[in-house]
Design an enzyme around this catalytic site. Structure first.
Site, PDB file in Angstrom:
ATOM      1  N   ARG A 231      71.200   4.851  65.577  1.00 34.14           N
ATOM      2  CA  ARG A 231      70.726   4.760  66.951  1.00 34.14           C
ATOM      3  C   ARG A 231      71.747   5.430  67.869  1.00 34.14           C
ATOM      4  O   ARG A 231      72.959   5.296  67.686  1.00 34.14           O
ATOM      5  CB  ARG A 231      70.576   3.296  67.385  1.00 34.14           C
ATOM      6  CG  ARG A 231      69.328   2.621  66.832  1.00 34.14           C
ATOM      7  CD  ARG A 231      68.050   3.180  67.454  1.00 34.14           C
ATOM      8  NE  ARG A 231      66.850   2.522  66.960  1.00 34.14           N
ATOM      9  CZ  ARG A 231      66.115   2.950  65.925  1.00 34.14           C
ATOM     10  NH1 ARG A 231      66.442   4.047  65.279  1.00 34.14           N
ATOM     11  NH2 ARG A 231      65.026   2.289  65.556  1.00 34.14           N
ATOM     12  N   GLU A 260      66.998   8.988  74.722  1.00 33.35           N
ATOM     13  CA  GLU A 260      65.936   9.874  74.221  1.00 33.35           C
ATOM     14  C   GLU A 260      64.732   9.832  75.151  1.00 33.35           C
ATOM     15  O   GLU A 260      64.404   8.770  75.677  1.00 33.35           O
ATOM     16  CB  GLU A 260      65.522   9.414  72.813  1.00 33.35           C
ATOM     17  CG  GLU A 260      66.649   9.576  71.818  1.00 33.35           C
ATOM     18  CD  GLU A 260      66.365   8.904  70.476  1.00 33.35           C
ATOM     19  OE1 GLU A 260      65.229   8.487  70.234  1.00 33.35           O
ATOM     20  OE2 GLU A 260      67.306   8.793  69.692  1.00 33.35           O
ATOM     21  N   HIS A 278      64.961  12.576  66.647  1.00 34.57           N
ATOM     22  CA  HIS A 278      64.655  11.256  66.042  1.00 34.57           C
ATOM     23  C   HIS A 278      63.550  11.457  64.987  1.00 34.57           C
ATOM     24  O   HIS A 278      62.459  10.895  65.086  1.00 34.57           O
ATOM     25  CB  HIS A 278      64.211  10.255  67.126  1.00 34.57           C
ATOM     26  CG  HIS A 278      64.369   8.836  66.706  1.00 34.57           C
ATOM     27  ND1 HIS A 278      64.739   7.833  67.561  1.00 34.57           N
ATOM     28  CD2 HIS A 278      64.206   8.239  65.495  1.00 34.57           C
ATOM     29  CE1 HIS A 278      64.790   6.672  66.909  1.00 34.57           C
ATOM     30  NE2 HIS A 278      64.465   6.902  65.654  1.00 34.57           N
TER      31      HIS A 278
HETATM   32  P1  NAP Z   1      69.653  -2.494  56.721  1.00 33.20           P
HETATM   33  O1  NAP Z   1      69.309  -2.386  55.284  1.00 33.20           O
HETATM   34  O2  NAP Z   1      69.373  -3.760  57.442  1.00 33.20           O
HETATM   35  O3  NAP Z   1      71.212  -2.139  56.871  1.00 33.20           O
HETATM   36  C1  NAP Z   1      71.920  -2.262  58.065  1.00 33.20           C
HETATM   37  C2  NAP Z   1      73.412  -2.292  57.709  1.00 33.20           C
HETATM   38  O4  NAP Z   1      74.155  -2.278  58.937  1.00 33.20           O
HETATM   39  C3  NAP Z   1      73.804  -3.563  56.954  1.00 33.20           C
HETATM   40  O5  NAP Z   1      74.450  -3.216  55.752  1.00 33.20           O
HETATM   41  C4  NAP Z   1      74.705  -4.335  57.922  1.00 33.20           C
HETATM   42  O6  NAP Z   1      75.771  -4.966  57.222  1.00 33.20           O
HETATM   43  C5  NAP Z   1      75.203  -3.248  58.865  1.00 33.20           C
HETATM   44  N1  NAP Z   1      75.420  -3.785  60.203  1.00 33.20           N
HETATM   45  C6  NAP Z   1      74.537  -4.474  60.965  1.00 33.20           C
HETATM   46  N2  NAP Z   1      75.107  -4.850  62.121  1.00 33.20           N
HETATM   47  C7  NAP Z   1      76.381  -4.386  62.083  1.00 33.20           C
HETATM   48  C8  NAP Z   1      77.467  -4.473  62.995  1.00 33.20           C
HETATM   49  N3  NAP Z   1      77.368  -5.125  64.170  1.00 33.20           N
HETATM   50  N4  NAP Z   1      78.635  -3.873  62.642  1.00 33.20           N
HETATM   51  C9  NAP Z   1      78.764  -3.222  61.470  1.00 33.20           C
HETATM   52  N5  NAP Z   1      77.753  -3.120  60.561  1.00 33.20           N
HETATM   53  C10 NAP Z   1      76.584  -3.699  60.873  1.00 33.20           C
HETATM   54  O7  NAP Z   1      68.919  -1.367  57.564  1.00 33.20           O
HETATM   55  P2  NAP Z   1      68.480   0.104  57.120  1.00 33.20           P
HETATM   56  O8  NAP Z   1      67.097   0.071  56.597  1.00 33.20           O
HETATM   57  O9  NAP Z   1      69.556   0.729  56.319  1.00 33.20           O
HETATM   58  O10 NAP Z   1      68.394   0.791  58.586  1.00 33.20           O
HETATM   59  C11 NAP Z   1      69.522   0.807  59.429  1.00 33.20           C
HETATM   60  C12 NAP Z   1      69.132   1.298  60.826  1.00 33.20           C
HETATM   61  O11 NAP Z   1      68.857   2.688  60.788  1.00 33.20           O
HETATM   62  C13 NAP Z   1      67.876   0.696  61.451  1.00 33.20           C
HETATM   63  O12 NAP Z   1      68.125  -0.564  62.033  1.00 33.20           O
HETATM   64  C14 NAP Z   1      67.470   1.743  62.460  1.00 33.20           C
HETATM   65  O13 NAP Z   1      68.049   1.468  63.716  1.00 33.20           O
HETATM   66  C15 NAP Z   1      68.050   3.032  61.911  1.00 33.20           C
HETATM   67  N6  NAP Z   1      66.986   3.953  61.446  1.00 33.20           N
HETATM   68  C16 NAP Z   1      66.867   5.176  62.033  1.00 33.20           C
HETATM   69  C17 NAP Z   1      65.872   6.042  61.596  1.00 33.20           C
HETATM   70  C18 NAP Z   1      65.690   7.391  62.219  1.00 33.20           C
HETATM   71  O14 NAP Z   1      64.577   7.880  62.265  1.00 33.20           O
HETATM   72  N7  NAP Z   1      66.758   8.027  62.680  1.00 33.20           N
HETATM   73  C19 NAP Z   1      64.993   5.661  60.591  1.00 33.20           C
HETATM   74  C20 NAP Z   1      65.149   4.422  60.015  1.00 33.20           C
HETATM   75  C21 NAP Z   1      66.157   3.568  60.439  1.00 33.20           C
HETATM   76  P3  NAP Z   1      76.448  -6.318  57.786  1.00 33.20           P
HETATM   77  O15 NAP Z   1      75.327  -7.259  58.080  1.00 33.20           O
HETATM   78  O16 NAP Z   1      77.343  -6.751  56.667  1.00 33.20           O
HETATM   79  O17 NAP Z   1      77.219  -5.937  58.991  1.00 33.20           O
HETATM   80  C1  8YV Z   2      61.063   6.304  63.528  1.00 34.93           C
HETATM   81  C2  8YV Z   2      63.093   4.648  63.280  1.00 34.93           C
HETATM   82  O1  8YV Z   2      61.454   7.530  64.027  1.00 34.93           O
HETATM   83  O2  8YV Z   2      62.501   3.130  61.574  1.00 34.93           O
HETATM   84  C3  8YV Z   2      63.161   3.324  62.597  1.00 34.93           C
HETATM   85  O3  8YV Z   2      63.903   2.459  63.087  1.00 34.93           O
HETATM   86  O4  8YV Z   2      63.781   4.874  64.223  1.00 34.93           O
HETATM   87  C4  8YV Z   2      62.213   5.736  62.752  1.00 34.93           C
HETATM   88  O5  8YV Z   2      61.732   5.504  61.483  1.00 34.93           O
HETATM   89  C5  8YV Z   2      60.427   5.471  64.605  1.00 34.93           C
HETATM   90  O6  8YV Z   2      59.910   4.324  64.070  1.00 34.93           O
HETATM   91  C6  8YV Z   2      59.345   6.256  65.342  1.00 34.93           C
HETATM   92  O7  8YV Z   2      58.134   6.224  64.644  1.00 34.93           O
END
Ligand code: NAP
Ligand code: 8YV
Length: 306
Positions: A231, A260, A278
């Protein structure tokens, strides 16, 4: 009796065709006047909200839906969904975990390669008829040290891929993961100091806001590359711009930004930045799988009434 569902964000193309025969669907217009008119008309009867992780469920929208029972969001991030408000009102919040993990990890690797090998700059050169003119050499990725902020589902998928590039892997998050052999750092500054690439993939929200600050960027150092697929709020963006302009870090690959879709001119002006809108989960395969989860989450919730 028909169940009213409000569509408040862009959704994968397989969602609406599966729902329009079972529910009464209403689209929230993007403009404030149109949105106000729809909410006035149907806000009181809406029981389900369809949105996505980026567009979210703003507080004002939730307030206009007094009988809302479920938010079904496309994506895994919950930072824009106002979960605390939803929980306090007994509204169920459903997301689409797991199905996007691999494609987001691929996108992180793509940004690591694009930044270190100057792919976009090289491509711009060719299109401009400049070939190799003024194009500096890139830097090797294979064997370099990778630091991952957030070794969750996506972070671990990035680590698996980076292993194939012979990269030593370390991570920081709140808890050490006893199931992995990667090196744990109990502070982000320590991780950044020990990294050539720092990939950010933690959730957004107040707990992670501006975690990547000037101190972390300076710890990453002039040969370091930052990649953010988590994010935009996690990175102090003005500090990042300064660090890039001053050569205090080498480059940045950013799929997410602080505000964004607004992109600071200063970022656009930099050759050592690769930007995507994104888009990390944006493959047909993943978006259809996310769409199916959005549909199934809604159908499961209303199953007894359908
Ligand atoms: P996940 O499996 O829940 O993993 C999140 C990781 O972040 C955990 O290992 C957690 O470990 C760590 N974390 C959480 N809060 C923290 C903090 N305050 N300080 C340090 N580490 C922290 O989630 P995921 O599926 O990998 O997805 C992660 C994030 O990626 C989503 O929440 C979303 O915002 C983002 N994302 C972006 C896109 C995109 O399109 N760019 C797509 C999908 C996801 P601990 O609990 O041990 O801290
Ligand atoms: C997408 C995301 O871009 O899963 C998330 O947290 O940020 C992304 O997979 C978003 O959901 C827009 O469809």
């Amino acid at each position: 009796m028909a169940i009213d569902i409000l569509i408040a964000g862009r959704l994968p193309p397989n969602v609406l065709p599966q729902l329009e025969e079972r529910f009464r669907l209403h689209s929230l217009p993007a403009d404030a006047t149109g949105a106000g008119a729809i909410l006035q008309k149907v806000g009181g009867s809406v029981r389900g909200l369809l949105t996505n992780a980026a567009q979210g469920a703003p507080e004002a929208l939730l307030a206009a839906l007094p009988n809302l029972e479920i938010i079904s969001s496309s994506g895994v991030g919950t930072d824009a969904l106002n979960v605390a408000i939803a929980e306090s009102r007994g509204i169920r919040v459903e997301t689409t975990p797991g199905v996007l993990t691999e494609d987001v990890a691929d996108a992180a690797i793509a940004l690591m390669l694009a930044t270190s090998r100057r792919l976009m700059q090289a491509e711009r050169n060719v299109r401009a008829g400049r070939w190799l003119k003024d194009l500096p050499l890139g830097n090797r990725m294979t064997g370099k040290r990778l630091g991952i902020l957030g070794l969750g589902k996506i972070g671990q998928a990035v680590a698996r891929r980076a292993s194939a590039f012979d990269m030593p892997i370390a991570y920081h998050q709140r808890n050490r993961n006893p199931e992995v052999s990667y090196t744990y750092h109990d502070s982000l500054v320590s991780l950044a100091t020990a990294s050539d690439f720092l990939v950010v993939i933690v959730p957004g929200g107040s707990a992670t806001e501006h975690m990547v600050n000037a101190q972390v960027l300076d710890a990453l150092g002039p040969e370091g590359i930052l990649v953010n697929v988590g994010r935009g709020s996690t990175v102090d963006q003005p500090e990042l711009v300064r660090a890039l302009e001053q050569g205090r870090i080498r480059a940045a690959g950013l799929d997410v930004l602080a505000d964004e879709p607004n992109v600071p001119e200063a970022l656009l002006a930099l050759e050592n930045v690769v930007l995507t809108p994104h888009y990390a989960s944006g493959t047909i395969e993943t978006r259809l799988a996310m769409g199916q989860r959005v549909v199934d989450n809604l159908l499961e919730y209303f199953a007894v009434e359908l």
